[in-house]
Structures are given as structure tokens and as C-alpha cells.
Design an enzyme around this catalytic site. Structure first.
Site, PDB file in Angstrom:
ATOM      1  N   ASP A  62      24.971  -4.812   4.431  1.00  4.95           N
ATOM      2  CA  ASP A  62      25.563  -5.941   5.146  1.00  4.95           C
ATOM      3  C   ASP A  62      25.436  -5.680   6.645  1.00  4.95           C
ATOM      4  O   ASP A  62      25.200  -4.548   7.063  1.00  4.95           O
ATOM      5  CB  ASP A  62      27.024  -6.133   4.753  1.00  4.95           C
ATOM      6  CG  ASP A  62      27.502  -7.576   4.900  1.00  4.95           C
ATOM      7  OD1 ASP A  62      26.747  -8.414   5.447  1.00  4.95           O
ATOM      8  OD2 ASP A  62      28.634  -7.869   4.471  1.00  4.95           O
ATOM      9  N   ASP A  63      25.594  -6.737   7.418  1.00  3.91           N
ATOM     10  CA  ASP A  63      25.505  -6.593   8.866  1.00  3.91           C
ATOM     11  C   ASP A  63      26.734  -5.901   9.432  1.00  3.91           C
ATOM     12  O   ASP A  63      26.644  -5.087  10.328  1.00  3.91           O
ATOM     13  CB  ASP A  63      25.280  -7.942   9.549  1.00  3.91           C
ATOM     14  CG  ASP A  63      26.326  -8.999   9.196  1.00  3.91           C
ATOM     15  OD1 ASP A  63      27.157  -8.772   8.293  1.00  3.91           O
ATOM     16  OD2 ASP A  63      26.299 -10.076   9.824  1.00  3.91           O
TER      17      ASP A  63
ATOM     18  N   ASP B  97      34.255  -5.762   8.436  1.00  4.08           N
ATOM     19  CA  ASP B  97      35.359  -6.130   9.326  1.00  4.08           C
ATOM     20  C   ASP B  97      36.671  -5.684   8.690  1.00  4.08           C
ATOM     21  O   ASP B  97      37.133  -4.572   8.926  1.00  4.08           O
ATOM     22  CB  ASP B  97      35.328  -7.637   9.579  1.00  4.08           C
ATOM     23  CG  ASP B  97      36.271  -8.086  10.679  1.00  4.08           C
ATOM     24  OD1 ASP B  97      37.318  -7.443  10.877  1.00  4.08           O
ATOM     25  OD2 ASP B  97      35.965  -9.085  11.336  1.00  4.08           O
TER      26      ASP B  97
END
Length: 167
Positions: A103-104, A107
């Protein structure tokens, strides 16, 4: 401060995401459980993980790529119940052994927590990590503060921006 949360921004260009994704590939090279440290496949978490996954797949010569799509918020950015919209091929995945989940950004960690429950033996890697979700990631490149908003190039348009300190 009198700044809005999105005003503490970390702007990522296409060049930067490419460099950081290549750096992530270098960290992952020969770290898999297969013979010679090979990985069996990459699973990109859509949509943000698709660009880094493509770069990592190229760098590590991984030809088997799939996606998992999870909705964690709507267009108004309100968080809600996580919903798996599309899962990767079950036969490919098994328990996740030898699979890179890409994933980028992590969070809060909610999305990766759900995927980790589905594939407990997969290796989770993100380009960027925030403190609240960092425990969900096995490998990442850059940590940013929890209150930083990351602006990815696929979310941006070129336009004038006022200087930080005004005119």
C-alpha cells in the site's frame, strides 16, 4: 496552530513516489520465504497501493500481481465500517505465506489490520507510515507525523499555491 490539518502537507511527486517505491523494493529484495528469498506474488491494496506495487513488481521481477479493494471511507472522508469490495484469488493467497501486500500509506492501521486477519503470514509493506498504524507494517520507507496529510500525485492537479507565510 491556526492551520487546518490538511495544511500540514507532505507533497509527493511522481518522481518521489517512484524513488521511494524503488527503495522499498530494495529493502524487500531477497527477504521472502521462498528459495533465494523470492516472493510468490504481490497484492496491491487499491487504489493507493497500485503505483508502488507496479514499481516493486518490476524491480523484483514479480509477475503475479493481484489486488484487494477495501472501502474504509466515502467521498466525504468519514470513516466507517471496513468493507472488502474485491478479494484476491483465494488459491493464490492461502494464508499469505510468500505474498507481499503493498500500500502507499498506513495511517490508522485499520485497513491493514483487516487484511492481516485475512492473510496472517503475508508480509505488509508501505511506502509511508504514520505512528498509529506503524505496528501493522513489516517494512516501510518513510515515517511522517500523524497530523501530516500526504498529497499523492494521483490526487493532485497543477495550480498556484500561496506561499506558506503569505505574500
Amino acid at each position: 496552530t491556526d492551520r487546518l490539518p490538511h495544511e500540514k502537507g507532505f507533497h509527493v511527486s511522481w518522481d518521489q513516489i517512484h524513488r521511494d517505491s524503488r527503495a522499498l523494493a530494495w529493502r524487500l529484495d531477497k527477504q521472502g520465504p521462498g528459495e533465494g528469498g523470492d516472493w510468490r506474488a504481490i497484492v496491491a491494496i487499491t487504489r493507493g497501493g497500485m503505483a508502488p506495487a507496479m514499481i516493486i513488481a518490476r524491480e523484483l521481477d514479480i509477475r503475479t500481481i493481484d489486488t484487494i479493494s477495501i472501502r474504509s471511507y466515502d467521498w466525504q472522508k468519514t470513516t466507517g465500517e471496513l468493507t472488502v469490495l474485491k478479494a484476491p484469488d483465494a488459491e493464490l493467497m492461502g494464508d499469505g505465506s510468500g505474498i507481499l501486500i503493498i500500500d502507499d500509506l498506513v495511517d490508522s492501521g485499520r485497513t491493514l489490520e483487516l487484511v492481516r486477519k485475512m492473510y496472517p503470514k503475508a508480509h505488509f509493506a508501505t511506502v509511508y507510515a504514520k505512528p498509529h498504524g506503524r505496528a501493522m507494517v513489516d517494512t516501510y520507507i518513510t515515517e511522517v507525523s500523524q497530523d501530516t496529510w500526504i498529497f499523492f500525485p494521483w490526487d493532485m492537479a497543477l495550480q498556484y499555491v500561496e506561499p506558506f507565510r503569505g505574500q
